[in-house]
Design an enzyme around this catalytic site. Structure first.
Site, short mmCIF file in Angstrom:
data_model
loop_
_atom_site.label_atom_id
_atom_site.label_comp_id
_atom_site.label_asym_id
_atom_site.label_seq_id
_atom_site.Cartn_x
_atom_site.Cartn_y
_atom_site.Cartn_z
N ASP A 24 108.01 49.76 63.53
CA ASP A 24 109.42 49.35 63.51
C ASP A 24 109.96 49.75 62.15
OD1 ASP A 24 111.86 48.10 63.38
OD2 ASP A 24 111.11 46.06 63.65
N ASP B 17 119.72 41.16 69.09
CA ASP B 17 118.98 41.50 67.87
C ASP B 17 119.88 41.37 66.64
OD1 ASP B 17 117.61 42.69 65.76
OD2 ASP B 17 116.95 44.45 66.89
P1 ADP Z 1 116.02 44.45 60.27
O1 ADP Z 1 115.73 44.60 61.73
O2 ADP Z 1 117.46 44.70 59.95
O3 ADP Z 1 115.10 45.23 59.41
P2 ADP Z 1 114.79 41.77 60.25
O4 ADP Z 1 114.67 41.56 61.70
O5 ADP Z 1 113.55 41.97 59.50
O6 ADP Z 1 115.84 42.91 59.90
O7 ADP Z 1 115.61 40.52 59.66
C1 ADP Z 1 115.83 40.37 58.30
C2 ADP Z 1 116.85 39.31 58.08
O8 ADP Z 1 116.37 38.07 58.61
C3 ADP Z 1 117.11 39.07 56.61
O9 ADP Z 1 118.50 38.98 56.39
C4 ADP Z 1 116.43 37.74 56.36
O10 ADP Z 1 117.04 37.02 55.30
C5 ADP Z 1 116.64 37.05 57.70
N1 ADP Z 1 115.73 35.93 57.90
C6 ADP Z 1 114.39 35.94 57.85
N2 ADP Z 1 113.89 34.70 58.05
C7 ADP Z 1 114.97 33.89 58.25
C8 ADP Z 1 115.12 32.48 58.49
N3 ADP Z 1 114.07 31.67 58.55
N4 ADP Z 1 116.38 32.00 58.63
C9 ADP Z 1 117.45 32.80 58.53
N5 ADP Z 1 117.37 34.12 58.30
C10 ADP Z 1 116.14 34.65 58.15
MG MG Z 2 115.07 45.21 63.46
#
Ligand code: ADP
Ligand code: MG
Length: 633
Positions: free
Chosen positions: A23, A225
């Site tokens: 991913d 998502d």
């Molecule tokens: P991407 O797909 O854009 O790479 P992710 O699915 O990894 O992103 O999500 C990252 C986001 O999720 C970040 O903004 C992070 O701060 C947020 N995040 C992670 N854990 C939590 C949580 N427990 N509560 C709220 N937001 C969260």
């Molecule tokens: Mg993602």
């Protein structure tokens, strides 16, 4: 340094060949495999005891820091420099994949690093270096930047698994266009990976939930998502083991980062600090931003957050936070409505809702979505890992370990060609299932016209100049005919990776041209190959060389047998068959001189497809001749 280990088995994994799922996220990236013993999909984890419980150690922040001494740091360590050294610290490179400066100019203030805009039509480049000291710095393309992240993931996986990792399935958002998919594939190549398949993130997430695992499953599902910087909603239908994406929608500038920024603003207001002051105190700006993210995560499980920073009290309640993000969440609901409309469904038709992305951990998000669809949401899996886990499952299917499935995706935008008056003529409408083909006949406008220019566009507007040009090529050698008489068939084929192949053929003469759409904003194969050779080490080189040599040998053998066959049977072939065969042989010959095994394979296939019908026909004739006079009792 964080210790790296494997949490899925003791000792190293003994496996002939491992295909990983990746991913490549805007905010976080990770790598997953199917455990050879348990047959479960697992994310490869870095053991880091400093992480809070329940926080995935599998995530690698998609951030790249250039330290000025030629070192490239990727991941958590690079995150420290986001605000203090913005020119040398690159985030969100994924948003720039396959984009020109024109594409991003409306959002250019979003990027805190230097994006080169000297030629607005060409692919963006990023300039890294301490610009204030007048240093020239270095230039990187988004493809190269993404390849640094992939390289880091590959190295981590190799360290954990103690085996070389070459083959991978990489996920992309469903709305990624051809240029962006090609750019992702190129990044994989540059990182020394053989990207077997590019699949859509929502498709991967549904797979991870095992939806459609049984052939009898018939379900309509929504994949919501909400990540760090982007939001996507996809509506899928699953039946008979087939995954079909009905529609997609979203917002490429909406995500968890916005929530962090909203909290920062909220605190600054409370503390009566002017936002401009942050610009002069980058350490403080960085620290308060990180605190905001911490607060946000804390509020997913608690009612109140409070902490101190430089003697400032930072406080925010869950209700205050929910008020801050409410407008953003409303926007996601609008996108859901649009996606449903495109799929010609209503919220009530959705049977399963899958939550993906770290920001769906926010209870308010879950509740709002569940209320909108009138159903409980599916959130039992780690929302940050599901996409990678699904990619690992897809890798397993490709490895031949799971023959139950067939994956279907859709085209995010319409594809067509330019016709008279600069109009867009759509051959493949948006939301078509892929793989797919379509063809249509065109003709000439001028007497004796010997060539036709074919320009391929992507987009929804009627006038091509409002759409995006993907490629252009010429069909030449059309024999002189009055205008309107030639029949030029243009066919579009989108393969399972979402790569477009366009062919043009004049049916009366057999004149033919085809191209694989190397989007104009992308790198050419030669450029990628050159960078590849420069960047990968000898070990990887050997594997690539072997694959190339094998492909060449196969190609040479096919040329030899075809040559012999033609010599023997030339009288039984039509002039058109002879011409097209000669052309296909020439194309293969040319491919053999290039350093591209995929090209050789595709030319082999083309020649095979071309000769198969007449080879069968001639064989049938021979058989029936041999049978003549022989009664079958
Ligand atoms: P991407 O797909 O854009 O790479 P992710 O699915 O990894 O992103 O999500 C990252 C986001 O999720 C970040 O903004 C992070 O701060 C947020 N995040 C992670 N854990 C939590 C949580 N427990 N509560 C709220 N937001 C969260
Ligand atoms: Mg993602």
């Amino acid at each position: 340094m964080a210790k790296i280990g494997i949490n899925i088995a003791t000792g190293s994994l003994q496996q002939e060949e491992i295909i990983v799922g990746i991913d490549l996220g805007t905010t976080n990236s990770l790598i997953a495999i199917i455990h050879p013993e348990t047959r479960q999909a697992v994310a490869l984890k870095e053991h880091n005891s400093s992480l809070p419980a329940g926080q995935a150690g599998s995530l690698v922040p998609s951030i790249i820091h250039f330290d000025g001494n030629g070192n490239i740091i990727v991941g958590e360590e690079a995150k420290q420099y986001l605000i203090t050294e913005p020119h040398n610290t690159i985030f969100s490179a994924k948003r720039l994949m396959g984009k020109s400066y024109n594409d991003i100019k409306n959002n250019s203030s979003f990027f805190t690093y230097k994006i080169i805009d000297d030629n607005t039509e060409s692919l963006v480049k990023i300039q890294v270096g301490n610009l204030s000291t007048g240093q020239a710095g270095k230039f990187y393309s988004p493809v190269e930047l993404s390849s640094f992240i992939l390289k880091e993931l590959k190295q981590r996986a190799e360290h954990i698994l103690k085996t070389p990792v070459i083959k991978a399935v990489v996920t992309v958002p469903a709305y990624f266009n051809d240029a962006q998919r090609q750019a992702t594939r190129d990044a994989g190549k540059l990182a020394g990976l053989d990207v077997l398949r590019i699949i859509n993130e929502p498709t991967a997430a549904s797979l991870a939930y095992g939806i459609g695992l049984h052939k009898e499953d018939h379900k309509t599902i929504a994949v919501y998502d909400l990540g760090g910087g982007t939001f996507d909603i996809s509506i899928l239908r699953i039946s008979n083991g087939i995954f079909e994406v009905l529609s997609t929608n979203g917002d490429t500038y909406l995500g968890g980062d916005d929530f962090d920024n909203a909290i920062v603003k909220f605190w600054l207001q409370q503390l009566s600090i002017n936002e401009d002051e942050l610009k002069n105190n980058k350490e403080f700006a960085q620290a308060i931003r990180l605190k905001a993210e911490e607060a946000k995560k804390h509020l997913s499980a608690n009612e109140m957050f409070s902490d101190n920073l430089n003697q400032h009290e930072l406080k925010i309640s869950k209700t205050e936070f929910e008020e801050l993000i409410c407008p953003s969440i409303d926007k996601t609901i609008t996108a859901c409505k649009n996606a449903l409309k495109d799929a010609q469904l209503t919220a009530a038709d959705i049977e399963v809702i899958v939550m993906v992305g770290g920001s769906t951990r926010i209870p308010f998000v879950k509740k709002t979505i569940s209320d909108f669809f009138g159903k409980e949401v599916n959130d039992s899996m780690n929302p940050e890992e599901v996409v990678a886990l699904g990619a690992a499952l897809q890798a397993d299917i490709l490895a031949g370990n799971n023959k139950e499935f067939l994956l279907l995706d859709i085209t995010p935008l319409s594809l067509g060609i330019e016709t008279r008056g600069g109009l867009m003529d759509v051959l493949i409408p948006r939301n078509s299932k892929i793989p797919t083909k379509a063809s249509r006949q065109y003709t000439t406008q001028v007497n004796g016209q010997s060539g036709i220019k074919i320009s391929v566009f992507q987009g929804e507007r009627d006038i091509v100049k409002d759409n995006r040009k993907l490629a252009e090529f010429n069909l030449t050698n059309i024999p002189g005919m009055p205008a309107g008489l030639p029949k030029v068939e243009i066919s579009f084929l989108i393969n399972a990776d979402g790569i477009l192949i366009v062919k043009a053929k004049e049916l009366r003469s057999g004149a033919e041209q085809s191209i694989e759409v190397q989007p104009q904003y992308g790198l050419t194969d030669q450029q990628v190959e050159k960078m590849l050779l420069e960047s990968i080490t000898h070990a990887k080189d050997d594997i690539a060389t072997r694959a190339l040599l094998e492909a060449r040998t196969e190609g040479e053998q096919l040329l030899e047998t075809t040559e012999k066959f033609i010599q023997k049977n030339s009288k039984k072939l039509s002039p058109e068959e002879l011409v097209t065969t000669a052309e296909a042989m020439q194309a293969l010959q040319l491919a053999l001189t290039m350093e591209d095994k995929d090209l050789v394979h595709s030319k082999i296939e083309e020649l095979n497809n071309l000769s198969r019908p007449y080879a069968e026909r001639i064989m049938d004739e021979a058989v029936s001749k041999a049978m003549k006079g022989k009664a079958i009792s």
